[in-house]
Every structure is written in C-alpha cells, then in structure tokens.
Design a protein around this motif. Structure first.
Motif: not given
Length: 478
Positions: A292-295, A320-321, A326-331
C-alpha cells in the motif's frame, strides 16, 4: 439623462470597459455603428440617437454587468420606472439579453493561457487575419458571431472549444442551452442628488429545473451569487483529470481481521463514477501494508502537471489513525497523504487531493433517538457488518479533502451483498451531481443527509468530511 452625468461616467471608464459595453450593446445597436467606438461618450451618443437613454434603466444594467456599480451615483431617473412604462418592451426601456450577458461573464473568466488555446482551436474555423487581431476573449466571441459560428441558437462550437480549455466555462454554456436563464431584479438606489433610482442588482441566476426520469435536475453557476463563490474554483480543464487510485482489501491473511464481502461492489461503483468524471482509474486488490505504501509513494513520484486533481480511495479495516494491509499491519493515514503534499509532489501543489476512507472510526455504535427494528436478513439481501477500527488523523496541508465513512469513535456499516453504506451513497451523489455543477462539499452534505437517515442493525451512521480545500471544487462529467 443629462450630458454632464454621462460625461462623468465617460471619464471613469477605461478602454476595456468601453469595449465590454459595446459588446453588450450589440443586440440594440447595429454592429457597424459600434466598430469605431473607442470612448464612452461615443457609445452614449449612439444610444441617445436610438432613444435608449430616455431613462437610466438600460445604462444601469450595463454598468452593473461590467461591475462598475460605483458609477451608478451619477445616474438620474424620471418619475416613471421602466416597469411602469405602458410598453416595457419598447426600445426606450430595453433589457440586456441573457445570451449576451452570459457571453460577457464567460469572457471575464478566460485566462490568457486559455485565450491563446481558444484562438488555436478556432484557427481552422475563423479567418487567420481576423483572429490575429483578437486580443481579448470578447474579441474572439465577437469574431465568432461575425463569421456565423456563434449565436443564441448555435452555441455548440463555443461549448466544444471551451471544453478543451476550461470545463467550468463549458458547463455554463451547456446549462444555458438546457434551460438556464439570467434574471435581474431591481433594488432601490439613492443617487448623489437624493433621487430614488430603480437599478437591477448584479445578475443572479434562475433556471428552469427539468427533471429526467431519475429525478436529476440541472442548475447553473454562471455568475457568482454568494460570498463563497468569490474564492474561485479549482480548474478542471484536462482530460483525463488525473489519477484515481483504489486500494480494495477484501481477503485478509490474519485471523484477527475478517474478510470484507461486499467491498467488490464499492470498488466497481467508485471505478465507474470516477471514470465518467474523467479520471484514469487504477485498482489494487488485497495489498499488504508495505505494498500500500509503495503504491501511494510511486503515484506521488509521477508527474501530475497535466492533471487537475487526485483521488485515492481506501477500502479496508482500520484502527486509530491507520488502515490495515491484508497482512494485518498498520498503515498510518498520514503516510497515505504525505506523498502528495506540496513539498513532496510539486506537480500537485495547489490542486485538490481527495481521499475517501471506508472504515470505522471506533468500536462504538452511534444511536439514534428512536432506533428502528433491525433490517430483515433475508436470503440474497446480505447482512450488515462493520469495518472495525477508527481512521482519525488527517493531513493539515492545503487542498486536501478526506471523506470519512463515520464520525470519531463509531463504526460504519457494509452490506455483504450491496457494498458499504457510505461508498454506495457517495457514488450515487457524485453521479447525480456530475451534470449539475454542484460543489463537492454540497455533494458530501447530501451524502451525510442520506446516510444519517438510515438505520443499520438498530444503529445510525454519520459520515464526516474533513478538508483544507482553498477553492470551490466541481467535478463535472467529461
């Protein structure tokens, strides 16, 4: 009207204003009689010869249209007002044609860049020698009329030309053709001699509102009628308008986050409406946080000089924030907007950047005053779920708009068959507003109204737009 008053007005007018007055008078004076007019007094003499200055009504219309209300104090009037004349349609009390006033208003908003582009686009229709002599948008419009490419009944060439230069101006022409007209009302004015003078207020817009089968109505914004309009509009002149990035997370790889059935409907609805609005749509399904960050970072590095705006839609779970990959990590939401700030993406500086986030903003439920019975969950209709986890933080940089599915600390709802309540209503309202020229904030207010009226699993949902836009934003269909 006395000569002294006309002389005072003449002294205050510059050459551009005289040219504008001549253009506006082309429906009441022969064009040949106006060709060599360079001074206000010359125009006034021709108007007097035609008995068009018998009272001050017509001249007051002219001055207000060119935004010289300060000169109205020089005007006198006789005891009869224009509406009291036995025949108000005579030349003694003419009214400016809505068509010609529309052309003047359009010319006011044509930039030098767009003027040059108009001349280039019309070079295959207008004589080059005559076109080279045109130094203003009014000159071009007058030349189009002279060569029979423009009239009250034939506005198509002008609309097509403006569509390539400034979609907002083209929209005014389209709305005029489909039922809009300019209405002038009168208000009392006291001139410097203490006489009561009836003058028209600045042109405002009244339109007939034809309804299509689906209830769609047309409105016009052909002249500023409220203080908010004075701040101007974001240009919408490019085709395509820019990128619309959709990140659609449906299938999650962690047991802590459930899948999101129904989100495919949201993805399709967003892609459809923003394609019609002129955006290039790019869809990514089921991205991890890193992807997501890369795109978004890759999109931020692109050259957006030939774009008018940016749209990013994120459909996922959140907390929150942040939103989840989909890997469960936050962006963090700020990480999504940061690549498009003025310092990071210079080619988007001063251009609107729209983010629409479908996710809850908390674990609580918003209750209404009188909760309704839970919707029936019959087979084929789907059930309501919540996208748990809040998305709260927004960028404070200019020209951002972030549309949130719900207010802080509350959940939003998604139908497993029909898509989310917020995104589906957002797309419906954008479809409705596409032909009408509504401000995006009006669109989002309609979204708020419709979503907040519903009942979902006995609870309510209240969307919340947050923005740092500095101009009006209208997204018309291409």
């Amino acid at each position: 009207m006395d000569i002294l008053s006309l002389s005072h007005i003449d002294e205050e007018l510059d050459s551009f204003e005289v040219a504008a007055l001549c253009f506006l008078c082309q429906d009441v004076l022969n064009r040949k009689r106006l060709e060599n007019v360079r001074e206000g007094r010359e125009l006034f003499l021709r108007l007097r010869e035609k008995d068009l200055l018998k009272n001050s009504h017509f001249l007051s219309q002219l001055l207000i249209t060119i935004r010289r209300e300060d000169l109205l104090s020089y005007l006198e009037t006789d005891s009869r007002q224009p509406e009291q004349e036995s025949n108000p349609q005579t030349d003694a009390s003419p009214a400016l044609s809505p068509y010609r006033t529309l052309l003047y208003q359009v010319s006011e908003d044509v930039t030098q860049e767009n003027l040059n582009k108009m001349k280039f686009l019309l070079s295959n229709k207008l004589a080059k020698g005559r076109l080279d002599l045109c130094t203003t948008a009014l000159d071009v419009l007058a030349e189009m009329e002279r060569q029979n490419h423009l009239s009250e009944q034939t506005l198509e060439v002008l609309e097509e030309t403006l569509m390539e230069c400034d979609a907002q101006l083209a929209l005014k022409i389209k709305q005029y053709r489909t039922g809009g007209f300019l209405l002038r009302e009168t208000v009392p004015h006291i001139n410097q001699r203490g006489n009561n003078l009836q003058i028209p207020v600045r042109p405002s817009v009244t339109v007939t509102q034809p309804s299509s089968e689906d209830g769609e109505r047309l409105f016009t914004d052909s002249d500023p009628v409220s203080p908010s309009d004075s701040i101007g509009y974001y240009p919408m002149t490019h085709n395509p308008r820019g990128w619309c990035l959709i990140i659609n997370n449906e299938h999650f790889e962690t047991n802590e986050l459930t899948n999101r059935p129904g989100t495919e409907k949201d993805k399709s609805a967003i892609a459809s409406v923003f394609s019609r609005l002129g955006f290039k749509v790019k869809v990514f399904d089921n991205l991890t946080a890193a992807k997501m960050l890369k795109e978004v970072e890759d999109l931020g590095k692109k050259n957006h000089f030939d774009a008018d705006a940016l749209v990013v839609c994120v459909l996922s779970h959140g907390e929150i924030g942040c939103v989840f990959g989909v890997d469960g990590k936050r962006v963090p939401l700020r990480s999504l907007t940061f690549p498009f700030t003025s310092g990071e993406c210079r080619s988007l500086a001063g251009k609107p950047k729209l983010f629409f986030i479908q996710a809850c903003q908390g674990t609580g439920y918003q209750r209404g005053m009188s909760p309704a019975v839970s919707p029936e969950q019959t087979e084929g209709r789907g059930t309501f779920e919540s996208d748990a986890g809040p998305v709260q933080s927004i960028a404070t940089d200019a020209d951002f708009l972030i549309g949130m599915a719900t207010v802080d600390e509350c959940k939003s709802f998604r139908n497993t068959k029909e898509g989310s309540i917020y995104i589906q209503e957002l797309c419906r309202q954008l479809e409705r507003a596409g032909p009408s020229g509504e401000n995006i904030l009006t669109v989002l207010t309609c979204v708020n109204n419709e979503v907040s009226r519903g009942e979902y699993l006995r609870y309510k949902q209240m969307p919340e737009p947050k923005y740092t836009l500095t101009k009006n934003l209208v997204l018309p269909f291409i």
